[in-house]
Design an enzyme around this catalytic site. Structure first.
Site, PDB file in Angstrom:
ATOM      1  N   HIS A 234      -9.417   4.387   5.920  1.00  0.00           N
ATOM      2  CA  HIS A 234      -9.658   2.588   5.802  1.00  0.00           C
ATOM      3  C   HIS A 234      -9.150   1.423   6.579  1.00  0.00           C
ATOM      4  O   HIS A 234      -8.567   0.355   6.118  1.00  0.00           O
ATOM      5  CB  HIS A 234      -8.164   2.691   4.128  1.00  0.00           C
ATOM      6  CG  HIS A 234      -7.322   2.408   4.314  1.00  0.00           C
ATOM      7  ND1 HIS A 234      -6.641   3.987   4.359  1.00  0.00           N
ATOM      8  CD2 HIS A 234      -6.135   1.774   4.689  1.00  0.00           C
ATOM      9  CE1 HIS A 234      -5.025   3.632   4.613  1.00  0.00           C
ATOM     10  NE2 HIS A 234      -5.345   2.125   5.191  1.00  0.00           N
TER      11      HIS A 234
HETATM   12  C1  UD1 Z   1      -3.915  -2.887   3.296  1.00  0.00           C
HETATM   13  C2  UD1 Z   1      -2.862  -3.106   3.620  1.00  0.00           C
HETATM   14  C3  UD1 Z   1      -2.998  -1.356   4.700  1.00  0.00           C
HETATM   15  C4  UD1 Z   1      -2.442  -0.403   3.973  1.00  0.00           C
HETATM   16  C5  UD1 Z   1      -3.542  -0.439   2.816  1.00  0.00           C
HETATM   17  C6  UD1 Z   1      -3.053   0.573   1.680  1.00  0.00           C
HETATM   18  C7  UD1 Z   1      -2.253  -4.587   5.297  1.00  0.00           C
HETATM   19  C8  UD1 Z   1      -2.509  -5.672   6.602  1.00  0.00           C
HETATM   20  N1  UD1 Z   1      -3.208  -3.810   5.227  1.00  0.00           N
HETATM   21  O1  UD1 Z   1      -4.668  -3.120   4.119  1.00  0.00           O
HETATM   22  O2  UD1 Z   1      -1.592  -1.520   5.765  1.00  0.00           O
HETATM   23  O3  UD1 Z   1      -1.981   1.129   4.578  1.00  0.00           O
HETATM   24  O4  UD1 Z   1      -3.916  -2.308   2.175  1.00  0.00           O
HETATM   25  O5  UD1 Z   1      -4.478   1.223   1.075  1.00  0.00           O
HETATM   26  O6  UD1 Z   1      -1.088  -5.473   4.326  1.00  0.00           O
HETATM   27  N2  UD1 Z   1      -9.507  -4.925  -2.180  1.00  0.00           N
HETATM   28  C9  UD1 Z   1     -10.527  -4.472  -3.353  1.00  0.00           C
HETATM   29  N3  UD1 Z   1      -9.587  -4.264  -4.857  1.00  0.00           N
HETATM   30  C10 UD1 Z   1      -7.561  -4.400  -4.162  1.00  0.00           C
HETATM   31  C11 UD1 Z   1      -7.670  -4.280  -3.660  1.00  0.00           C
HETATM   32  C12 UD1 Z   1      -7.888  -5.010  -2.075  1.00  0.00           C
HETATM   33  O7  UD1 Z   1     -11.396  -4.380  -4.217  1.00  0.00           O
HETATM   34  O8  UD1 Z   1      -6.996  -4.129  -5.559  1.00  0.00           O
HETATM   35  C13 UD1 Z   1     -10.486  -4.716  -1.150  1.00  0.00           C
HETATM   36  C14 UD1 Z   1     -10.923  -6.554  -0.642  1.00  0.00           C
HETATM   37  O9  UD1 Z   1     -11.914  -6.838  -0.616  1.00  0.00           O
HETATM   38  C15 UD1 Z   1      -9.867  -7.139   0.190  1.00  0.00           C
HETATM   39  C16 UD1 Z   1      -9.541  -5.726   0.897  1.00  0.00           C
HETATM   40  O10 UD1 Z   1      -9.614  -4.398   0.010  1.00  0.00           O
HETATM   41  O11 UD1 Z   1     -10.405  -7.528   0.883  1.00  0.00           O
HETATM   42  C17 UD1 Z   1      -8.736  -4.984   2.725  1.00  0.00           C
HETATM   43  O12 UD1 Z   1      -8.155  -5.686   0.856  1.00  0.00           O
HETATM   44  P1  UD1 Z   1      -6.462  -5.673   2.129  1.00  0.00           P
HETATM   45  O13 UD1 Z   1      -5.437  -5.938   0.939  1.00  0.00           O
HETATM   46  O14 UD1 Z   1      -6.300  -6.663   2.631  1.00  0.00           O
HETATM   47  O15 UD1 Z   1      -6.143  -4.374   2.918  1.00  0.00           O
HETATM   48  P2  UD1 Z   1      -6.163  -3.580   2.497  1.00  0.00           P
HETATM   49  O16 UD1 Z   1      -7.571  -2.458   4.531  1.00  0.00           O
HETATM   50  O17 UD1 Z   1      -6.406  -2.699   1.283  1.00  0.00           O
HETATM   51  N1  UDP Z   2      -3.314   8.512  -2.243  1.00  0.00           N
HETATM   52  C1  UDP Z   2      -3.647   8.139  -3.460  1.00  0.00           C
HETATM   53  N2  UDP Z   2      -4.750   7.758  -3.741  1.00  0.00           N
HETATM   54  C2  UDP Z   2      -5.979   7.824  -2.696  1.00  0.00           C
HETATM   55  C3  UDP Z   2      -5.063   7.956  -1.760  1.00  0.00           C
HETATM   56  C4  UDP Z   2      -4.180   7.820  -1.191  1.00  0.00           C
HETATM   57  O1  UDP Z   2      -2.416   8.530  -4.686  1.00  0.00           O
HETATM   58  O2  UDP Z   2      -6.475   7.788  -3.450  1.00  0.00           O
HETATM   59  C5  UDP Z   2      -1.713   8.028  -2.073  1.00  0.00           C
HETATM   60  C6  UDP Z   2      -1.529   9.315  -0.989  1.00  0.00           C
HETATM   61  O3  UDP Z   2      -0.984  10.814  -1.522  1.00  0.00           O
HETATM   62  C7  UDP Z   2       0.250   8.147  -0.105  1.00  0.00           C
HETATM   63  C8  UDP Z   2      -0.599   6.952  -0.407  1.00  0.00           C
HETATM   64  O4  UDP Z   2      -1.578   6.862  -1.086  1.00  0.00           O
HETATM   65  O5  UDP Z   2       1.327   8.077  -1.418  1.00  0.00           O
HETATM   66  C9  UDP Z   2      -1.053   6.586   1.034  1.00  0.00           C
HETATM   67  O6  UDP Z   2      -1.732   5.054   1.096  1.00  0.00           O
HETATM   68  P1  UDP Z   2      -2.663   4.751   1.890  1.00  0.00           P
HETATM   69  O7  UDP Z   2      -3.535   5.452   2.870  1.00  0.00           O
HETATM   70  O8  UDP Z   2      -3.509   3.852   1.363  1.00  0.00           O
HETATM   71  O9  UDP Z   2      -1.646   3.654   2.766  1.00  0.00           O
HETATM   72  P2  UDP Z   2      -1.300   3.974   4.506  1.00  0.00           P
HETATM   73  O10 UDP Z   2      -0.153   5.396   4.401  1.00  0.00           O
HETATM   74  O11 UDP Z   2      -2.027   4.793   5.265  1.00  0.00           O
HETATM   75  O12 UDP Z   2      -0.735   2.950   5.360  1.00  0.00           O
END
Ligand code: UD1
Ligand code: UDP
Length: 400
Positions: A234
């Site tokens: 992601h």
């Molecule tokens: C965010 C965090 C990242 C973390 C990740 C975990 C920042 C800068 N990034 O990235 O560090 O690893 O979360 O998963 O804070 N969206 C949905 N549903 C949701 C949320 C988001 O569809 O509930 C979609 C939207 O299109 C959005 C995109 O995902 O624009 C990205 O979401 P965003 O929270 O901006 O960043 P992440 O890539 O989720």
């Molecule tokens: N995780 C989850 N379901 C998924 C993918 C990840 O529960 O389908 C959990 C994973 O076990 C860990 C956390 O989400 O506890 C990690 O989050 P993510 O990878 O979104 O963020 P990052 O750690 O890269 O910031």
């Protein structure tokens, strides 16, 4: 004392849950020891910024982890970095002014973390300009890659915080090098691992292996589980760039020809798959191929991680969880902010070139790995954190 805990995005929930429970434990201890004196009781307010809002990225974790419903929900939703951060700040300021907490606790490196720390650092909660103490859980991690939005969030949050709770030793050197006073740094362990250790038994009861046809009968013995790999991607640097995303998928084709690969796809990743026309990579049979899935619940994902032959990921937290579970992990990034997962864990930093991914996969599949527990990853980090916060708060009162 009033503690406000802020969560916003998926990786925050598993880091926060043990802290919420440790506050409850602290209060039970106080109530037992001094039933007529409530002065030691911690009032707790849980704030959800709404950065993540889908059931699969937020709501399901409250259920799986037993977290209480948030007391305050800011409902910010998605946006550009500037819009999302600014909107969290605007709404969080009102909450701080209304609640006047003594301590604000933030987790990790997401936009919610830096936004709320920044607001708390400049707020005046009374006429003398008092602001809450800021506690950063998972402080000190550094990838030294400033193109990563999380690296900017980490550095800023650390420099605004009064209490920096670090998960691994590299954090001490990183923070000291940046001039952070050593007395602010507390090496306490890892609350994400607290959650893992508290949940792993429950996760074993998940039906997810049966749901995906990875177990042939109700016999739960490890020998009855098919060998499979688990994939998550992601990071914007991987999935927002068509060439890099393509490289990673091509680098995994060999693995996919002999193993089923379960791919938990974040909404960002799903969008890019459609935009770049990558659907051809996802033709799974029960024997092999990449199977594209929606994000999984915590307990289901934990169960899949525990039994996987290999995990391929660009997640931060998953590098740590696989280390603890003894599951080989290939990280498709050029760096990691969690070096302990490589030096004393099960992780290889492969990069994103096809050849390097293929090599790392082969190397990981040919070795037996053992569950590792880096220093203080013992399930007790949250208790240490609450103790340190209480101590610091009491000391500041004496100093006034
Ligand atoms: C965010 C965090 C990242 C973390 C990740 C975990 C920042 C800068 N990034 O990235 O560090 O690893 O979360 O998963 O804070 N969206 C949905 N549903 C949701 C949320 C988001 O569809 O509930 C979609 C939207 O299109 C959005 C995109 O995902 O624009 C990205 O979401 P965003 O929270 O901006 O960043 P992440 O890539 O989720
Ligand atoms: N995780 C989850 N379901 C998924 C993918 C990840 O529960 O389908 C959990 C994973 O076990 C860990 C956390 O989400 O506890 C990690 O989050 P993510 O990878 O979104 O963020 P990052 O750690 O890269 O910031």
């Amino acid at each position: 004392m009033k503690i406000m805990t802020v969560v916003g995005a998926r990786p925050n929930f598993m880091k926060a849950a043990p802290v919420v429970f440790a506050i409850h434990d602290h209060n039970s201890g106080v109530a037992t020891q001094s039933p007529d004196d409530a002065s030691g009781i911690i009032k707790h307010v849980l704030v959800h910024t709404g950065q993540h809002y889908d059931e699969a990225l937020s709501g399901s974790f409250f259920l799986d982890l037993g977290l209480p419903r948030p007391d305050v929900h800011l409902e910010v939703g998605s946006g550009s970095h500037a819009v999302q951060t600014a909107e969290i700040m605007r709404r969080f300021e009102e909450v701080l002014l209304a609640e006047k907490p003594d301590v604000v606790v933030v987790f990790g490196d997401v936009n919610s973390t830096v936004a709320c720390a920044l607001v708390a650092s400049k707020i005046a909660l009374d006429a003398s300009g008092t602001r809450p103490l800021i506690a950063h859980i998972e402080a000190g991690l550094r990838s030294f890659d400033a193109s990563m939005p999380e690296e900017i969030n980490r550095v800023i949050t650390d420099h605004l915080s009064d209490l920096l709770f670090i998960t691994e030793e590299s954090g001490i050197q990183n923070l000291c090098r940046e001039g952070i006073a050593p007395e602010k740094i507390h090496f306490v362990g890892n609350t994400m691992i607290d959650s893992l250790l508290a949940s792993v038994e429950k996760a074993e009861k998940s039906a997810v292996l049966d749901r995906f046809g990875l177990r042939s009968s109700s016999d739960a013995s490890p020998g009855n589980i098919r060998r499979y790999a688990l994939l998550t991607l992601h990071r914007p640097s991987n999935v927002d760039k068509q060439k890099t995303f393509l490289n990673i998928l091509e680098g995994l084709e060999e693995l996919a020809s002999s193993y089923p690969i379960l791919f938990s796809a974040h909404p960002r990743t799903r969008k890019r798959i459609a935009e770049f026309g990558l659907e051809r990579f996802f033709r799974a049979s029960s024997e092999a191929g990449i199977r594209l899935l929606d994000p999984l619940g915590y307990l289901d994902f934990l169960c899949l991680m525990k039994h996987a032959a290999l995990v391929v990921t660009d997640s931060g937290g998953i590098q740590e969880e696989t280390t603890c579970l003894g599951v080989p992990c290939v990280t498709v990034r050029e760096n990691t902010e969690r070096p302990v997962t490589v030096t004393s864990g099960t992780n290889i930093i492969a990069g994103t070139s096809q050849e390097k991914i293929r090599r790392a996969v082969k190397e990981q599949l040919s070795q037996r790995k053992q569950a590792r527990s880096p220093e203080k990853w013992d399930g007790k980090a949250a208790g240490r954190i609450v103790e340190a916060i209480v101590r610091e708060f009491a000391q500041r009162k004496i100093d006034l």
